[in-house]
Design an enzyme around this catalytic site. Structure first.
Site, mmCIF file in Angstrom:
data_model
loop_
_atom_site.group_PDB
_atom_site.id
_atom_site.type_symbol
_atom_site.label_atom_id
_atom_site.label_comp_id
_atom_site.label_asym_id
_atom_site.label_seq_id
_atom_site.Cartn_x
_atom_site.Cartn_y
_atom_site.Cartn_z
ATOM 1 N N HIS A 37 0.838 -1.207 0.000
ATOM 2 C CA HIS A 37 0.000 0.000 0.000
ATOM 3 C C HIS A 37 0.877 1.263 0.000
ATOM 4 O O HIS A 37 0.590 2.240 -0.702
ATOM 5 C CB HIS A 37 -0.871 0.056 1.257
ATOM 6 C CG HIS A 37 -1.823 -1.096 1.420
ATOM 7 N ND1 HIS A 37 -1.678 -2.036 2.416
ATOM 8 C CD2 HIS A 37 -2.934 -1.431 0.734
ATOM 9 C CE1 HIS A 37 -2.671 -2.906 2.344
ATOM 10 N NE2 HIS A 37 -3.450 -2.575 1.331
ATOM 11 N N ASP A 150 -3.368 -7.350 -7.521
ATOM 12 C CA ASP A 150 -4.762 -7.684 -7.844
ATOM 13 C C ASP A 150 -4.966 -7.374 -9.330
ATOM 14 O O ASP A 150 -5.649 -6.403 -9.692
ATOM 15 C CB ASP A 150 -5.701 -6.861 -6.959
ATOM 16 C CG ASP A 150 -5.478 -7.154 -5.489
ATOM 17 O OD1 ASP A 150 -6.040 -8.125 -4.995
ATOM 18 O OD2 ASP A 150 -4.696 -6.425 -4.833
HETATM 19 P P1 AMP Z 1 -6.456 -3.797 -0.340
HETATM 20 O O1 AMP Z 1 -6.279 -2.980 0.896
HETATM 21 O O2 AMP Z 1 -6.020 -5.225 -0.194
HETATM 22 O O3 AMP Z 1 -7.828 -3.640 -0.950
HETATM 23 O O4 AMP Z 1 -5.451 -3.197 -1.418
HETATM 24 C C1 AMP Z 1 -5.458 -1.826 -1.748
HETATM 25 C C2 AMP Z 1 -4.539 -1.593 -2.911
HETATM 26 O O5 AMP Z 1 -3.221 -1.991 -2.576
HETATM 27 C C3 AMP Z 1 -4.939 -2.391 -4.167
HETATM 28 O O6 AMP Z 1 -4.751 -1.564 -5.315
HETATM 29 C C4 AMP Z 1 -3.964 -3.523 -4.149
HETATM 30 O O7 AMP Z 1 -3.692 -4.076 -5.424
HETATM 31 C C5 AMP Z 1 -2.718 -2.849 -3.585
HETATM 32 N N1 AMP Z 1 -1.808 -3.853 -3.035
HETATM 33 C C6 AMP Z 1 -2.085 -4.781 -2.085
HETATM 34 N N2 AMP Z 1 -1.014 -5.571 -1.876
HETATM 35 C C7 AMP Z 1 -0.041 -5.126 -2.708
HETATM 36 C C8 AMP Z 1 1.306 -5.550 -2.975
HETATM 37 N N3 AMP Z 1 1.867 -6.564 -2.343
HETATM 38 N N4 AMP Z 1 2.000 -4.851 -3.899
HETATM 39 C C9 AMP Z 1 1.439 -3.813 -4.569
HETATM 40 N N5 AMP Z 1 0.188 -3.370 -4.366
HETATM 41 C C10 AMP Z 1 -0.549 -4.025 -3.447
#
Ligand code: AMP
Length: 285
Positions: A37, A150
């Site tokens: 994030h 994702d």
């Molecule tokens: P989430 O909080 O899981 O909904 O993720 C929020 C954003 O962070 C989304 O755009 C995800 O794709 C991105 N994200 C989550 N994990 C990663 C990671 N390991 N590397 C890059 N972006 C990430």
């Protein structure tokens, strides 16, 4: 760091920014922030005057038996990490603020959502696109940052933005991994020590696929079989899917032809992990 919890205040703040000619970069998250994030927040901070991070565990993207109730909620720490990474504002509404009584409107991207995670989680993407569209309307960003972790979500959101003529630029950001290769995820904290140790197998399987492709293999069935056989060496891992698809259409393919997406979902107990590899070129014979 400013924390906003109501839609009205967020609308006013965003209108002020636009009146003052300030560009808004937006990073939507469900909180429990980690380096993945934070990389998005830093990318937004580098390209925009103001960076807004939303922290909202969106109920409409969780299925009935999924982890909505136990999803980690760590707002104080998230606020601190966001500030250190360059965010200016946290938008953290309640579910009642986002979905008032008798809520009735949903966005459904009809292609791209049938396979992969859409097959295992049939209502998931409808929830994601609905909340992201609402957040775009509330925040009015010039740019929004999404992780390639994702990959299907990124494709579905890009399609929604194109089809509905939304004036926001979607910026894809690379996957951030732990030192041992495991893709960072808020859900990694559910893993037991034994599961955590075995969870590196997703990255190991993708790396083996990359090596095969670099050596000239283009048969998707052979690559899938190799990935599955590596995943199956771990007794705590249960494969949800191993898919090789055209990255533009998300249709399954028999022969690697870039851009190709190799995507995995693997369960460790009740924890479902995803990871992927995007193939942009293949070895010329
Ligand atoms: P989430 O909080 O899981 O909904 O993720 C929020 C954003 O962070 C989304 O755009 C995800 O794709 C991105 N994200 C989550 N994990 C990663 C990671 N390991 N590397 C890059 N972006 C990430």
């Amino acid at each position: 760091m400013k924390i906003i919890t109501t839609i009205k205040e967020m609308h006013e703040y965003s209108a002020d920014c636009r009146r003052n000619g300030k560009s808004i970069g937006f990073v939507p998250t469900m909180g429990a922030l980690h380096e993945g994030h934070l990389s998005l927040i830093r990318a937004s901070d580098a390209e925009n005057d103001i960076t807004i991070v939303s922290i909202f565990v969106n109920p409409t993207q969780f299925g009935a038996n999924e982890d909505l109730d136990k999803y980690p909620r760590t707002l104080d720490r998230d606020t601190e990490l966001s500030a250190e990474s360059g965010a200016d504002v946290i938008f953290a509404p309640t579910a009642a603020e986002m979905y008032g009584a008798n809520y009735a409107t949903y966005i459904n991207v009809e292609s791209l959502t049938q396979g992969l995670c859409g097959k295992s989680r049939p209502t998931h993407f409808r929830g994601v696109t609905t909340v992201v569209a609402k957040l775009f309307n509330i925040v009015s960003p010039r740019r929004a940052y999404f992780g390639q972790k994702d990959a299907q979500q990124l494709a579905v959101i890009s399609k929604m933005v194109a089809d509905l003529n939304m004036s926001v630029e979607i910026i894809p950001c690379p996957i951030v991994r732990e030192l041992d290769g495991l893709a960072m995820s808020s859900r990694n904290m559910y893993l037991t020590p034994a599961e955590r140790e075995q969870a590196t197998i997703l990255y190991e399987a993708l790396t083996a696929a990359q090596i095969l492709i670099t050596a000239g293999e283009t048969d998707a069935a052979i690559i899938k079989e190799k990935i599955a056989s590596i995943l199956n060496t771990k007794n705590l891992a249960t494969i949800d899917y191993v898919e090789i698809v055209d990255f533009a259409t998300f249709h399954e393919i028999e022969t690697i032809k870039p851009p190709t997406l190799i995507a995995l979902a693997v369960k460790f107990g009740n924890t479902r992990l995803i990871d992927n590899l995007i193939i942009n070129e293949v070895q010329k014979p």
